[in-house]
Design a protein around this motif. Structure first.
Motif, mmCIF file in Angstrom:
data_model
loop_
_atom_site.group_PDB
_atom_site.id
_atom_site.type_symbol
_atom_site.label_atom_id
_atom_site.label_comp_id
_atom_site.label_asym_id
_atom_site.label_seq_id
_atom_site.Cartn_x
_atom_site.Cartn_y
_atom_site.Cartn_z
ATOM 1 N N ARG A 55 17.109 13.040 22.042
ATOM 2 C CA ARG A 55 17.047 11.653 21.585
ATOM 3 C C ARG A 55 18.194 11.367 20.628
ATOM 4 N N THR A 58 17.890 12.033 16.508
ATOM 5 C CA THR A 58 17.897 13.409 16.017
ATOM 6 C C THR A 58 19.303 14.004 16.062
ATOM 7 N N ASP A 214 15.112 19.825 25.879
ATOM 8 C CA ASP A 214 13.938 19.198 26.502
ATOM 9 C C ASP A 214 12.741 20.147 26.456
ATOM 10 N N ASN A 216 12.219 22.724 24.481
ATOM 11 C CA ASN A 216 11.763 22.889 23.098
ATOM 12 C C ASN A 216 10.990 21.679 22.612
ATOM 13 N N GLY A 217 11.441 20.495 23.012
ATOM 14 C CA GLY A 217 10.762 19.270 22.603
ATOM 15 C C GLY A 217 9.348 19.211 23.153
ATOM 16 N N HIS A 218 9.192 19.586 24.428
ATOM 17 C CA HIS A 218 7.853 19.592 25.017
ATOM 18 C C HIS A 218 6.954 20.613 24.318
ATOM 19 N N ARG A 221 7.659 19.638 19.942
ATOM 20 C CA ARG A 221 7.906 18.271 19.480
ATOM 21 C C ARG A 221 9.307 18.144 18.861
ATOM 22 N N PRO A 222 9.874 16.917 18.941
ATOM 23 C CA PRO A 222 11.249 16.734 18.468
ATOM 24 C C PRO A 222 11.417 16.913 16.968
ATOM 25 N N TYR A 227 13.509 22.357 17.964
ATOM 26 C CA TYR A 227 14.247 21.271 18.640
ATOM 27 C C TYR A 227 15.584 21.048 17.925
ATOM 28 N N MET A 265 12.795 11.415 23.882
ATOM 29 C CA MET A 265 11.482 12.053 23.828
ATOM 30 C C MET A 265 10.666 11.425 22.700
ATOM 31 N N ASP A 267 7.720 11.211 19.675
ATOM 32 C CA ASP A 267 7.429 12.104 18.551
ATOM 33 C C ASP A 267 6.458 13.198 18.941
ATOM 34 N N GLY A 269 6.357 14.651 21.853
ATOM 35 C CA GLY A 269 6.908 15.574 22.832
ATOM 36 C C GLY A 269 6.698 15.216 24.285
#
Ligand SMILES: [Zn+2]
Ligand SMILES: [Zn+2]
Length: 797
Positions: A55, A58, A214, A216-218, A221-222, A227, A265, A267, A269
């Motif tokens: 995103r 970030t 991506d 790591n975000g899932h 979370r970002p 992330y 993404m 918040d 995830g």
């Protein structure tokens, strides 16, 4: 009512079906000619970094210590290239995002049936247009573009799908794997002659797909450390990649770089929807052909990002995701991807004006190509008479019309127009609003020059407007039967026709016997229908039933009423009067009370209306004479040559709609139609026959409409108004009304409330269709001429 309903249903079925045709079939076409700019491109090669699921905020924001998470990218923004936000569209998924980025069009919606996993149709992409493309990353993404590419010029290096394990200890290895492979690749190229020569070709692309962020975000979370650390890792990796590449090519300044992501993404995830955290992605570009950073003092954006990110003084240029594809194509000089709808963002280009102009022109031609192919295809699969290209000749007219009007007039007109439409909408609920509208009509001659120019016409206009205004105040039809009012209406018709007859005899020296006979015959039919109505009702009162003779005469009158007007001369006034006489004789048979007077008063107003419109046009003609010399055209009787639109025509269209609504609600409302006042059809039948009764009721409702439309036929003719532009205006008016009723549709309350609200909507929606039908009928009634004795007569009105 039934006809309205069937037509309305039909239209809505068509509309409903059209959803699938419009939305859920692939918009892509094939068979376009590739288009490219005929000038040398600034770059020989392009490197595309896509950090999946990154995103924008970030990446751009500074961390708690005021340091950037991506120092390399921040350095580029400040010292080397251009930057902005890339606006992506829903669904914010990897596949659609990459398709927009690399092929330049937004997701093919027919892919919804395949769960967005695979594009159902083949498409062209930057990668396919390139000379060679080497790509590293996730198999899901890379194979998608390799599959669509023709020939073996696309090389993919992927890890196996099992490596994308969300629970794996460290998913950044998805990115380090890519960086390591690229390093190995360039190292090996030094000792591989054929690869080395390929790498030194022009129009080549390197595509690095980085899935770690991506994943790591899932998983975390970002906002997580994982992330954010992954962003650092990607930033450092890119720095290394760029330096390896520059070194490999000896800093020749012929490499263009692009860094972006396919989607953002949330918040928590996830991605797929349209939240800004999902649709706003970073876009940073630098290298050959790209503008250097531009220092600015102030920038206008709706958001507060620039301040948050401390990037206020570096020019931010936002971009639509699909516009990245044509940008990349123009940088390395390959044809724009054939299915691309992206528009070249020239502000990013560091090139000559000629190059920019040529590129924009090519871009326009390339998009036009798709339209042409689509049009040809559509033409091939559509029946010839159904294929009508949309004409701009009407809209242009309308725009020029608006431009000629001074702004203060325009605002005034607009206000009146809105007020008029509101009155129409309200009249569906409160009939007395029609009275208010008609009172306004009565006052209308005073605000125009009509009052000073034509006093007698104005006076009759005012008189009949006021008379008609009384009808909406009366109770709904059938509540208070009064046979004497029906007789009164018949007598008035006879009186009127006697006046007309004498004036006709006086005016014409050689009054043709045949026409005289016809006129008398029509008068006789009015007398007959009066007698039949009277005797039927008195016989019914005495409970003696419907006399057979009465029934026969009634049906004969009805049958003759449609034929007789066609025998009358086609001169405007005589034909209209003949239509009135015929329809009135039928209407009297179908009446039970005051409503018998309604078509008569309405027609009188219509007759005056025709004269009023002629008068207003003459006024315009005179004023035109003083300015331009086009009077002959506007006064020309040649109906094939229609004149330009005037603002008065909008008013004419509004009058028409208003009169049509008055014709419908003037004597009752939908409730009375639903209740089916059977007394109205006693002259024709007394046994219960829903179909016949329905048809007769329908005809009774239609008669005032037919009268209005016949009068309008005359107005159209005398003012040389083209029926096409008229329909456009009526369409606009009825659509604005439909929009009102759309919001007024109720899903609560009694069944009657709900039903009424829906039928309002349906009535307005089908107004234009009914208008087409009525227009045809009116045209037939007014222009068709039957000959009994075969004597040749003039067909002109
Ligand atoms: Zn993705
Ligand atoms: Zn994802």
């Amino acid at each position: 009512m039934l006809l309205f309903f069937i037509l309305g249903l039909f239209v809505h079925f068509v509309f409903f079906g059209s959803i699938f045709d419009i939305y859920f079939t692939s918009p892509l076409v094939h068979g376009m000619t590739p288009q490219f700019t005929p000038l040398p491109p600034p770059a020989k090669r392009l490197v595309l970094f896509v950090a999946d699921g990154l995103r924008a905020d970030t990446l751009y924001e500074l961390d708690e210590n005021g340091n950037s998470r991506a120092p390399f990218i921040r350095n580029i923004i400040m010292h080397e290239g251009s930057w902005g936000l890339s606006h992506t569209r829903v669904p914010t998924e990897s596949r659609p995002g990459h398709v927009a980025l690399i092929a330049g069009f937004y997701e093919d919606v027919s892919a919804v049936a395949k769960g967005w996993k695979e594009n159902p149709v083949e498409f062209d992409s930057l990668i396919n247009e390139s000379k060679y493309t080497w790509s590293w990353g996730s198999p899901d993404i890379l194979t998608m573009f390799a599959k669509g590419a023709y020939g073996d010029h696309v090389f993919t290096y992927t890890y196996d799908a099992d490596s994308e394990d969300f629970g794996a200890h460290d998913v950044t290895k998805l990115d380090t794997w890519v960086f390591d492979k690229v390093k190995e690749f360039f190292h090996a190229a030094r000792n591989n002659q054929s690869l080395f020569s390929k790498l030194n070709e022009e129009k080549i692309v390197f595509f690095l797909h980085l899935l770690g962020i991506d994943t790591n975000g899932h998983a975390h979370r970002p906002s997580s450390r994982e992330y954010k650390d992954n962003i650092k890792l990607v930033d450092a990796g890119m720095k290394e990649m760029v330096s390896i590449l520059e070194h490999f090519y000896g800093n020749d300044g012929k490499t263009a770089f692009i860094f972006t992501s396919d989607h953002g993404m949330t918040d928590w995830g996830s991605h797929g929807a349209g939240h800004p955290s999902e649709t706003l992605t970073p876009f940073v570009t630098w290298g050959a052909g790209i503008k250097y950073p531009q220092k600015v003092s102030a920038q206008k954006f709706d958001d507060a990002f620039l301040k948050e990110w401390r990037l206020e003084s570096w020019k931010r240029q936002d971009i639509h995701q699909a516009d990245i594809a044509p940008l990349m194509a123009s940088l390395i000089g390959v044809p724009f991807p054939l299915n691309s709808v992206g528009i070249l963002p020239v502000d990013y280009l560091n090139n000559t004006d000629l190059f920019k102009a040529e590129s924009m022109f090519t871009n326009a031609i390339q998009i036009l190509e798709q339209f042409k192919v689509k049009m040809t295809q559509k033409k091939e699969v559509t029946l010839p008479f159904l294929f009508i290209p949309f004409k701009f000749q009407v809209i242009q007219d309308f725009v020029t019309l608006l431009l000629t009007v001074p702004p203060s007039y325009f605002v005034g007109y607009l206000l009146v127009f809105i007020l008029g439409i509101e009155i129409l909408v309200l009249s569906f609920f409160y009939r007395y609003m029609l009275t208010a509208g008609l009172l306004a009509f009565a006052g209308w001659p005073f605000i125009t020059q009509l009052w000073t120019r034509a006093k007698s016409i104005s006076l009759s206009w005012i008189f009949f407007s006021l008379l008609l205004a009384a009808f909406p105040l009366m109770p709904v039809v059938g509540r208070k039967p009064d046979i004497f009012l029906v007789m009164g209406a018949g007598l008035l018709v006879l009186l009127l026709s006697l006046c007309v007859l004498t004036s006709l005899i006086k005016r014409k020296d050689s009054f043709i016997n045949e026409e005289l006979l016809l006129h008398l015959f029509q008068m006789l039919s009015v007398v007959l229908s009066m007698c039949v109505t009277y005797s039927t009702h008195s016989s019914l009162r005495k409970k003696q039933g419907l006399p057979l003779l009465n029934q026969i005469i009634s049906w004969l009158i009805l049958a003759f009423s449609l034929v007789l007007p066609l025998l009358s001369p086609t001169s405007l006034f005589e034909r209209l009067f003949s239509i009135l006489l015929s329809l009135m004789s039928t209407y009297i048979l179908l009446s039970t009370g005051y409503e018998a007077l309604f078509p008569l008063v309405l027609s009188c107003l219509m007759f005056v209306w025709i004269q009023v419109e002629q008068e207003t046009l003459q006024q315009r003609g005179i004023s035109c004479k003083q300015k331009v010399t086009s009077v002959r055209f506007t006064c020309s009787t040649d109906i094939t040559q229609f004149r330009q639109l005037y603002l008065d025509d909008v008013r004419r269209a509004f009058f028409l709609v208003f009169f049509l609504v008055t014709a419908f609600f003037g004597t009752g409302n939908i409730a009375s139609v639903n209740s089916f006042d059977l007394a109205s059809v006693y002259c024709f039948l007394t046994v219960f026959s829903p179909f016949m009764m329905g048809a007769l009721m329908m005809w009774k409702i239609l008669i005032p409409f037919v009268l209005v439309m016949c009068a309008f036929e005359a107005v159209q003719l005398t003012t040389q108004l083209s029926s096409k532009s008229l329909f456009l205006m009526v369409l606009v008016i009825s659509d604005i009304m439909a929009l009102h009723f759309f919001f007024l549709v109720k899903d609560y309350g009694s069944w009657l409330d709900i039903g009424t609200s829906i039928s309002h909507y349906v009535i307005v929606m089908s107004m234009t269709i009914v208008l087409v039908f009525l227009n045809g009928l009116a045209h037939l009634l007014t222009t068709k001429k039957l000959r009994l004795c075969g004597k040749p007569k003039s067909h002109l009105i």
